[in-house]
Design a protein around this motif. Structure first.
Motif, PDB file in Angstrom:
ATOM      1  N   GLU A 155      -8.469 -11.593  50.864  1.00 17.74           N
ATOM      2  CA  GLU A 155      -7.666 -12.459  51.728  1.00 17.74           C
ATOM      3  C   GLU A 155      -7.085 -13.634  50.949  1.00 17.74           C
ATOM      4  N   LEU A 156      -7.870 -14.220  50.050  1.00 23.07           N
ATOM      5  CA  LEU A 156      -7.363 -15.317  49.223  1.00 23.07           C
ATOM      6  C   LEU A 156      -6.206 -14.846  48.350  1.00 23.07           C
ATOM      7  N   ALA A 157      -6.359 -13.682  47.738  1.00 21.38           N
ATOM      8  CA  ALA A 157      -5.295 -13.160  46.873  1.00 21.38           C
ATOM      9  C   ALA A 157      -3.996 -12.972  47.649  1.00 21.38           C
ATOM     10  N   ALA A 158      -4.117 -12.546  48.897  1.00 21.81           N
ATOM     11  CA  ALA A 158      -2.921 -12.311  49.716  1.00 21.81           C
ATOM     12  C   ALA A 158      -2.363 -13.604  50.302  1.00 21.81           C
ATOM     13  N   ASP A 159      -3.237 -14.540  50.680  1.00 20.57           N
ATOM     14  CA  ASP A 159      -2.795 -15.709  51.443  1.00 20.57           C
ATOM     15  C   ASP A 159      -2.477 -16.951  50.612  1.00 20.57           C
ATOM     16  N   LEU A 160      -3.075 -17.113  49.436  1.00 21.97           N
ATOM     17  CA  LEU A 160      -2.817 -18.324  48.648  1.00 21.97           C
ATOM     18  C   LEU A 160      -1.339 -18.544  48.338  1.00 21.97           C
ATOM     19  N   PRO A 161      -0.596 -17.492  47.973  1.00 17.86           N
ATOM     20  CA  PRO A 161       0.829 -17.725  47.697  1.00 17.86           C
ATOM     21  C   PRO A 161       1.638 -18.126  48.937  1.00 17.86           C
ATOM     22  N   LEU A 162       1.061 -17.945  50.124  1.00 14.38           N
ATOM     23  CA  LEU A 162       1.772 -18.251  51.370  1.00 14.38           C
ATOM     24  C   LEU A 162       1.571 -19.687  51.855  1.00 14.38           C
ATOM     25  N   ILE A 163       0.700 -20.444  51.188  1.00 11.79           N
ATOM     26  CA  ILE A 163       0.458 -21.828  51.610  1.00 11.79           C
ATOM     27  C   ILE A 163       1.722 -22.640  51.374  1.00 11.79           C
ATOM     28  N   MET A 164       2.232 -23.213  52.434  1.00 11.30           N
ATOM     29  CA  MET A 164       3.466 -23.997  52.363  1.00 11.30           C
ATOM     30  C   MET A 164       3.133 -25.462  52.084  1.00 11.30           C
ATOM     31  N   PRO A 165       4.030 -26.163  51.398  1.00 13.25           N
ATOM     32  CA  PRO A 165       3.806 -27.599  51.175  1.00 13.25           C
ATOM     33  C   PRO A 165       3.754 -28.343  52.509  1.00 13.25           C
ATOM     34  N   PHE A 166       2.985 -29.435  52.540  1.00 15.76           N
ATOM     35  CA  PHE A 166       2.915 -30.249  53.747  1.00 15.76           C
ATOM     36  C   PHE A 166       3.051 -31.713  53.362  1.00 15.76           C
ATOM     37  N   GLN A 167       3.399 -32.536  54.330  1.00 18.93           N
ATOM     38  CA  GLN A 167       3.621 -33.949  54.084  1.00 18.93           C
ATOM     39  C   GLN A 167       2.363 -34.614  53.557  1.00 18.93           C
ATOM     40  N   GLN A 168       2.539 -35.418  52.529  1.00 18.16           N
ATOM     41  CA  GLN A 168       1.418 -36.099  51.912  1.00 18.16           C
ATOM     42  C   GLN A 168       1.008 -37.324  52.714  1.00 18.16           C
ATOM     43  N   SER A 169       1.929 -37.900  53.423  1.00 19.39           N
ATOM     44  CA  SER A 169       1.661 -39.146  54.133  1.00 19.39           C
ATOM     45  C   SER A 169       0.659 -38.953  55.262  1.00 19.39           C
ATOM     46  N   GLU A 170      -0.281 -39.887  55.338  1.00 18.02           N
ATOM     47  CA  GLU A 170      -1.212 -39.862  56.455  1.00 18.02           C
ATOM     48  C   GLU A 170      -0.496 -40.271  57.744  1.00 18.02           C
ATOM     49  N   ILE A 171       0.369 -41.253  57.609  1.00 18.74           N
ATOM     50  CA  ILE A 171       1.146 -41.728  58.745  1.00 18.74           C
ATOM     51  C   ILE A 171       2.618 -41.505  58.394  1.00 18.74           C
ATOM     52  N   PRO A 172       3.288 -40.556  59.044  1.00 16.13           N
ATOM     53  CA  PRO A 172       4.675 -40.260  58.704  1.00 16.13           C
ATOM     54  C   PRO A 172       5.598 -41.463  58.932  1.00 16.13           C
ATOM     55  N   ASP A 173       6.714 -41.481  58.208  1.00 15.53           N
ATOM     56  CA  ASP A 173       7.700 -42.547  58.378  1.00 15.53           C
ATOM     57  C   ASP A 173       8.124 -42.644  59.843  1.00 15.53           C
ATOM     58  N   GLY A 174       8.232 -43.850  60.332  1.00 12.12           N
ATOM     59  CA  GLY A 174       8.660 -44.090  61.704  1.00 12.12           C
ATOM     60  C   GLY A 174       7.540 -44.017  62.729  1.00 12.12           C
ATOM     61  N   ALA A 175       6.361 -43.575  62.314  1.00 10.97           N
ATOM     62  CA  ALA A 175       5.223 -43.465  63.233  1.00 10.97           C
ATOM     63  C   ALA A 175       4.366 -44.729  63.128  1.00 10.97           C
ATOM     64  N   THR A 176       3.573 -44.956  64.159  1.00 12.94           N
ATOM     65  CA  THR A 176       2.664 -46.118  64.187  1.00 12.94           C
ATOM     66  C   THR A 176       1.259 -45.620  64.471  1.00 12.94           C
ATOM     67  N   LEU A 177       0.313 -46.124  63.694  1.00 14.79           N
ATOM     68  CA  LEU A 177      -1.088 -45.776  63.916  1.00 14.79           C
ATOM     69  C   LEU A 177      -1.534 -46.421  65.238  1.00 14.79           C
ATOM     70  N   GLN A 178      -2.051 -45.614  66.143  1.00 12.83           N
ATOM     71  CA  GLN A 178      -2.478 -46.112  67.453  1.00 12.83           C
ATOM     72  C   GLN A 178      -3.961 -46.451  67.470  1.00 12.83           C
ATOM     73  N   ARG A 179      -4.790 -45.569  66.897  1.00 13.63           N
ATOM     74  CA  ARG A 179      -6.232 -45.797  66.911  1.00 13.63           C
ATOM     75  C   ARG A 179      -6.888 -44.886  65.899  1.00 13.63           C
ATOM     76  N   ILE A 180      -8.073 -45.249  65.510  1.00 12.89           N
ATOM     77  CA  ILE A 180      -8.916 -44.417  64.654  1.00 12.89           C
ATOM     78  C   ILE A 180     -10.206 -44.184  65.424  1.00 12.89           C
ATOM     79  N   VAL A 181     -10.602 -42.936  65.545  1.00 18.98           N
ATOM     80  CA  VAL A 181     -11.802 -42.576  66.296  1.00 18.98           C
ATOM     81  C   VAL A 181     -12.828 -42.041  65.319  1.00 18.98           C
ATOM     82  N   PHE A 182     -14.036 -42.576  65.339  1.00 21.47           N
ATOM     83  CA  PHE A 182     -15.117 -42.107  64.495  1.00 21.47           C
ATOM     84  C   PHE A 182     -16.158 -41.428  65.365  1.00 21.47           C
ATOM     85  N   PHE A 183     -16.765 -40.378  64.862  1.00 21.63           N
ATOM     86  CA  PHE A 183     -17.819 -39.683  65.576  1.00 21.63           C
ATOM     87  C   PHE A 183     -19.144 -39.927  64.896  1.00 21.63           C
TER      88      PHE A 183
END
Length: 183
Positions: A155-183
């Motif tokens: 499964e790794l051999a088949a699926d690793l090449p399919l991983i698409m890039p994703f945004q590095q930012s924790e908080i995307p541009d234009g967004a506002t952090l509302q809250r942080i919840v800890f468990f």
């Protein structure tokens, strides 16, 4: 990644203070890059940082994974990477504690994307340790643990090449952090 609410100038001053302190202990970064300034000429558009390919133009990351299940000679793997192997080649691999430990050592992922794979391999490694007395003995092909490891490898051999890039930012541009919840 540091989030700085004040001004860019104050942030740059703070970074300089950190660099000065690091320099007093003999540490010097290869380069310094702020995403609101042009990149230094010595870096390309894509960098590898903590085993993550980071495209500085799009601010996207992709895990930089090169799983290799083969033994090494003087630090160089004797065989090809997992993604270059066929399913039949992977099915013929002997599953040993050494093989599973080698895979676990190659998973370094700060994003958490590979955590389920790591957890599955850790569980299978524990089971393999209970079944095998040494590091070189192979599990029988019909063994459930060996079959699961082989399935994960395929499964790794088949699926690793399919991983698409994703945004590095924790908080995307234009967004506002509302809250942080800890468990």
């Amino acid at each position: 990644r540091v989030l700085f609410r004040s001004s860019k100038e104050k942030f740059e001053e703070a970074v300089e203070q950190v660099l000065d302190k690091l320099a007093s202990f003999g540490f010097k970064p290869k380069f310094l890059y702020f995403n609101w300034k042009p990149p230094p000429p010595e870096i390309s558009d894509e960098l590898v940082v903590f085993h993550q390919k980071w495209n500085i133009l799009t601010d996207e990351v992709t895990p930089d994974l090169n799983f290799n299940i083969h033994t090494k000679n003087r630090g160089v793997a004797k065989g090809c990477n997992l993604v270059d192997m066929t399913s039949d080649e992977i099915a013929k691999v002997k599953v040993t504690k050494t093989l599973i430990a080698r895979l676990l050592g190659q998973i370094y992922d700060l994003s958490g994307l590979l955590s389920p794979i790591r957890a599955a391999l850790l569980s299978l490694f524990s089971k393999a340790c209970a079944l095998l007395k040494d590091w070189t003995s192979a599990l029988p092909p019909e063994n459930e643990v060996g079959t699961k490891v082989t399935t994960i490898l395929q499964e790794l051999a088949a699926d690793l090449p399919l991983i698409m890039p994703f945004q590095q930012s924790e908080i995307p541009d234009g967004a506002t952090l509302q809250r942080i919840v800890f468990f």
